[in-house]
Write a protein that holds these residues in place. Structure first.
Motif, PDB file in Angstrom:
ATOM      1  N   GLY A 143       0.896  -1.288   0.092  1.00  0.00           N
ATOM      2  CA  GLY A 143       0.030   0.085   0.139  1.00  0.00           C
ATOM      3  C   GLY A 143       0.752   1.314  -0.212  1.00  0.00           C
ATOM      4  N   THR A 144       0.244   2.571  -0.421  1.00  0.00           N
ATOM      5  CA  THR A 144       0.840   3.727  -0.380  1.00  0.00           C
ATOM      6  C   THR A 144      -0.327   4.589  -0.557  1.00  0.00           C
ATOM      7  N   SER A 145      -0.052   5.833  -0.311  1.00  0.00           N
ATOM      8  CA  SER A 145      -1.115   6.963  -0.144  1.00  0.00           C
ATOM      9  C   SER A 145      -1.540   7.406  -1.555  1.00  0.00           C
ATOM     10  N   TRP A 146      -0.784   7.426  -2.551  1.00  0.00           N
ATOM     11  CA  TRP A 146      -1.323   7.925  -3.846  1.00  0.00           C
ATOM     12  C   TRP A 146      -1.461   6.661  -4.821  1.00  0.00           C
ATOM     13  N   ILE A 171       2.236  -6.998   4.421  1.00  0.00           N
ATOM     14  CA  ILE A 171       1.728  -5.780   5.395  1.00  0.00           C
ATOM     15  C   ILE A 171       0.728  -5.057   4.742  1.00  0.00           C
ATOM     16  N   TRP A 172      -0.302  -4.871   5.492  1.00  0.00           N
ATOM     17  CA  TRP A 172      -1.434  -3.943   5.027  1.00  0.00           C
ATOM     18  C   TRP A 172      -1.822  -2.755   6.037  1.00  0.00           C
ATOM     19  N   GLY A 173      -2.487  -1.816   5.603  1.00  0.00           N
ATOM     20  CA  GLY A 173      -2.782  -0.649   6.655  1.00  0.00           C
ATOM     21  C   GLY A 173      -3.955  -0.211   6.305  1.00  0.00           C
ATOM     22  N   SER A 174      -5.131  -0.560   5.707  1.00  0.00           N
ATOM     23  CA  SER A 174      -6.151   0.012   5.147  1.00  0.00           C
ATOM     24  C   SER A 174      -6.857  -1.097   4.717  1.00  0.00           C
ATOM     25  N   PRO A 175      -8.358  -0.959   4.762  1.00  0.00           N
ATOM     26  CA  PRO A 175      -9.239  -2.001   4.190  1.00  0.00           C
ATOM     27  C   PRO A 175      -9.039  -2.411   2.594  1.00  0.00           C
ATOM     28  N   GLU A 176      -8.507  -1.221   1.974  1.00  0.00           N
ATOM     29  CA  GLU A 176      -8.173  -1.545   0.460  1.00  0.00           C
ATOM     30  C   GLU A 176      -7.057  -2.492   0.382  1.00  0.00           C
ATOM     31  N   GLU A 177      -6.002  -2.081   1.226  1.00  0.00           N
ATOM     32  CA  GLU A 177      -4.798  -2.852   1.196  1.00  0.00           C
ATOM     33  C   GLU A 177      -5.090  -4.466   1.569  1.00  0.00           C
ATOM     34  N   LYS A 178      -5.866  -4.541   2.611  1.00  0.00           N
ATOM     35  CA  LYS A 178      -6.158  -5.836   3.141  1.00  0.00           C
ATOM     36  C   LYS A 178      -6.934  -6.608   2.178  1.00  0.00           C
ATOM     37  N   LEU A 217      -1.555  -3.861  11.665  1.00  0.00           N
ATOM     38  CA  LEU A 217      -0.321  -3.957  12.687  1.00  0.00           C
ATOM     39  C   LEU A 217      -0.026  -2.400  13.292  1.00  0.00           C
ATOM     40  N   SER A 218       0.453  -2.528  14.405  1.00  0.00           N
ATOM     41  CA  SER A 218       0.886  -0.966  15.078  1.00  0.00           C
ATOM     42  C   SER A 218       2.319  -0.821  14.529  1.00  0.00           C
ATOM     43  N   ILE A 219       2.761   0.306  14.221  1.00  0.00           N
ATOM     44  CA  ILE A 219       4.099   0.625  13.756  1.00  0.00           C
ATOM     45  C   ILE A 219       5.182  -0.006  14.565  1.00  0.00           C
ATOM     46  N   GLN A 220       5.079  -0.326  15.747  1.00  0.00           N
ATOM     47  CA  GLN A 220       5.989  -0.995  16.230  1.00  0.00           C
ATOM     48  C   GLN A 220       6.185  -2.649  15.774  1.00  0.00           C
TER      49      GLN A 220
END
Length: 339
Positions: A183-186, A213-220, A240-243
């Protein structure tokens, strides 16, 4: 010497500041360094051993607050930061907002970029001393040079060291573990799902264990799509948390990602990392270090890098992968992982 650093965001910018802190710690081992950073990134800033105290700031929350609440929060924050008597403040962000925050600290010496170097030249009006640092360099080197100029030391023969790997010394490196950052923001930075699937299949055939590794519903959803095509691959069921993500990246023997903060984190953690670039250029903000590679289309298209959030070569509203990223083939990535 007590030093206050202003570098509030973004996540990638936080990582880019670590080598300058490593330089400073080497040159002035007795210096006490406090760091003003957006509250969302305060835990990250504390990873570096040179940092005595992290001072969170909630600019994003302040913008949403009413005037009365905003005034109260700013006053309380100002009182807390002025409890320390700083010898020197360095604004490593070069924006009007960061220079205003720097002035609040009340130090007698406030250093920053000059009007040829700052991202917002108006910020330089608030500094006591300014320094020219070429904008044609990588962001990491610019910050290192600003610190060196402000504190009067030389970078000659100083190795580039992020300095945070020791924070994760308890994490063992896994053999042939590949982590994918999908994932990425753009949308213009995204890679085609078919390419991710092909890369995953090739990596599995070569004996890698693959985790997404994913961080948003779209990435999941993309991670699930990859795993459906390649059932041996895995991903966490919860974000996941950043840690926790950092621990995954430390554990990995190799990482493939896009132009995003977590790819920069992988590089800062000294994991073998390949980052894919298209709409943006790795020249000034790409991964840096002997263990990293930035991969972009060669020969480059005439529109690269466009630094746009939408691709001019695609119809308006299209969800297709931009040509600059579509042309990056999984085989190229696999080849780079073998280097």
């Amino acid at each position: 010497m007590r030093i206050l650093l202003i570098k509030m965001s973004s996540m990638g910018d936080i990582f880019h500041t670590f080598p300058a802190l490593s330089d400073l710690q080497t040159q002035l081992p007795n210096a006490e360094i406090d760091w003003v950073v957006e509250d969302a990134f305060s835990g990250i800033a504390a990873w570096h051993p040179a940092v005595r105290k992290v001072i969170p700031i909630a600019l994003r929350k302040w913008r949403k607050a009413g005037w009365r609440t905003l005034f109260t929060q700013v006053r309380q924050w100002r009182e807390s930061i002025q409890e320390s008597d700083y010898d020197l403040v360095i604004d490593a962000q070069g924006l009007l907002k960061s220079s205003l925050i720097a002035r609040v600290a009340g130090a007698k010496k406030l250093h920053g970029y000059d009007n040829r170097s700052a991202r917002e030249p108006i910020a330089t009006k608030l500094y006591h001393q300014t320094h020219y640092v070429s904008t044609e360099q990588h962001a990491v080197e610019r910050t290192r040079q600003l610190f060196a100029a402000a504190l009067g030391y030389s970078l000659d023969d100083m190795p580039l060291t992020f300095g945070i790997r020791a924070h994760f010394a308890h994490i063992a490196k896994a053999e042939r573990k590949l982590v994918l950052i999908v994932g990425t923001s753009w949308s213009t930075k995204l890679w085609a799902s078919e390419h991710w699937k092909t890369l995953t299949a090739n990596a599995l055939q070569q004996g890698y264990a693959v985790e997404v590794i994913w961080g948003s519903p779209e990435e999941k959803a993309l991670a699930d799509e990859i795993i459906q095509a390649c059932p041996q691959a895995t991903c966490a069921s919860e974000r996941l948390s950043i840690q926790a993500a950092a621990e995954k990246l430390v554990e990995a023997s190799a990482v493939v990602g896009l132009d995003t903060g977590f790819a920069h984190l992988a590089g800062a953690l000294e994991s073998r990392t390949v980052a894919l670039y298209g709409a943006t250029s790795p020249t000034k903000v790409g991964l840096i270090g002997a263990h990293t590679d930035n991969l972009s289309l060669t020969p480059a298209l005439d529109c690269m890098p466009c630094h746009k959030r939408s691709c001019a070569k695609l119809p308006v509203g299209s969800q297709d992968t931009p040509p600059c990223m579509q042309g990056l083939m999984p085989e190229h990535v696999v080849d780079m992982l073998q280097v």
